[in-house]
Design a protein around this motif. Sequence first.
Motif, PDB file in Angstrom:
ATOM      1  N   MET A 316       9.170   3.048  -1.304  1.00  0.00           N
ATOM      2  CA  MET A 316       8.422   2.073  -0.519  1.00  0.00           C
ATOM      3  C   MET A 316       7.025   1.909  -1.114  1.00  0.00           C
ATOM      4  SD  MET A 316       7.325   2.316   3.519  1.00  0.00           S
ATOM      5  CE  MET A 316       9.014   2.566   4.053  1.00  0.00           C
ATOM      6  N   PRO A 317       6.665   0.718  -1.630  1.00  0.00           N
ATOM      7  CA  PRO A 317       5.351   0.538  -2.262  1.00  0.00           C
ATOM      8  C   PRO A 317       4.182   0.903  -1.346  1.00  0.00           C
ATOM      9  CG  PRO A 317       6.781  -1.321  -2.760  1.00  0.00           C
ATOM     10  CD  PRO A 317       7.501  -0.502  -1.735  1.00  0.00           C
ATOM     11  N   ALA A 318       4.315   0.600  -0.041  1.00  0.00           N
ATOM     12  CA  ALA A 318       3.204   0.867   0.878  1.00  0.00           C
ATOM     13  C   ALA A 318       2.943   2.349   1.066  1.00  0.00           C
ATOM     14  CB  ALA A 318       3.494   0.217   2.235  1.00  0.00           C
ATOM     15  N   SER A 319       3.911   3.202   0.699  1.00  0.00           N
ATOM     16  CA  SER A 319       3.719   4.646   0.881  1.00  0.00           C
ATOM     17  C   SER A 319       2.929   5.272  -0.262  1.00  0.00           C
ATOM     18  CB  SER A 319       5.073   5.343   1.012  1.00  0.00           C
ATOM     19  OG  SER A 319       5.798   5.295  -0.210  1.00  0.00           O
ATOM     20  N   LEU A 320       2.720   4.524  -1.346  1.00  0.00           N
ATOM     21  CA  LEU A 320       1.997   5.055  -2.495  1.00  0.00           C
ATOM     22  C   LEU A 320       0.495   5.042  -2.219  1.00  0.00           C
ATOM     23  CD1 LEU A 320       3.811   3.547  -5.607  1.00  0.00           C
ATOM     24  CD2 LEU A 320       3.615   5.960  -5.019  1.00  0.00           C
TER      25      LEU A 320
END
Length: 412
Positions: A316-320
């Motif tokens: 998930m990109p937002a978790s980076l």
Amino acid sequence: MSTPTAAETFIPLDDLDPATPGDPFTRLRYSYGQLLGAEDFTTEQRYFLLRSRLHNAALHGFGTVWGLKVGSQENETTLTLTCDTGLAIDPLGREVYVPQKVCLDITGLATTRFWADLAAPPPAPGVEVTGDNPRRRVYVVLRYRACLTEQVPAITQPCAGQDAGLAPSRVQDGYRLCLEAAPPDLTGLPVRDITTRVNPPADFRTRLLEHIINPDTPPPARLWSGADDAPLLLAVLDLEPVGNPVERVKLFGTIDNSVRALLPAVQTVADLALGIRLEAAGAPSPFQVGKLQSRAGEGADAARSFIDLITTRPLMPASLGPGSVRVLRFDEANQKWQPVAIAGQTPSATGLALVVDEVLQAGAPIQVCLLGTGAEAILDMGGQPLAGAIGEVVPPGTGRDACLFAIHPTTA
């Protein structure tokens, strides 16, 4: 008041096991034109049947495989014991299958001769019992039982009786649910219990070796010698008489199913030991990182280095977050790991691409650490945390950090 149950109802049957005595190490050898009789076919069956029992008893043990919960149905006038459907293996390696729920009316048990054989339950720790204890303890026991069924016409001897013209054509593996006054005695049965070893060595292999070569272990020949009594304890319950004179019994306390031996499947044991469900083929793989590749930049990117990480599922990109990923290189001069600044991190369908603003030296060890825990844990598109590197066993729903090592560059 219900009709009193005859004491004989609670006496274990003494049926013989048709498979014993036998020999699990001798089988038929066929030749052209060989004449075969009933005993030859019986020998053929016994070879496979007794070897299966030897395997069960020696390599798996005995106990409840599933089901067979003992319960009760009680009202103001009756008490019925129930036993759910289930499967067990007895100490002689025989499968005992109960295909449907069994009900046993024990309301009038106190009016039978069997009641006199029962002993009072032991007092609870720290409790002093005064006077006679009217309560009695009963043991629920399951036994293997074989029945001969399906009579068919048979060749008879001259002058044989009228009934001799029929013979059973099937052996039905069955069961017998009994109430007994004492727990089963397994003395002489080929039962091995490693927990009974006195002063076992600390080394696991030595302890296991002594257990296996223990000369006091009962010989396995009991499995095929014909001594077929091998009861399985399912539950213990305490009963209390009601009425004066006694008319019926009622249950005192609860039925204790925990006294039975358990025989879990190998799959279950593996799940417990590893802390994770061993997934079947085709099941979703855990969200883990598995492969690290690095390469030097070229042209306009000559002052940079590139690192690609392969994950089992898209992240998930937002978790980076800024601290979700760390890159380190080993500094030969100072003999320690040094952090490397990350200029960019781009998730993809196959993993994560990293760009570092540093020329990593060829042949230098590098380390990439990804967070599966904490405030900047990396998640997959389904919201599951990173569960370490491929090959690690992590319980479902548990996050774990992953650190991958490589020698730069790992690709041309």
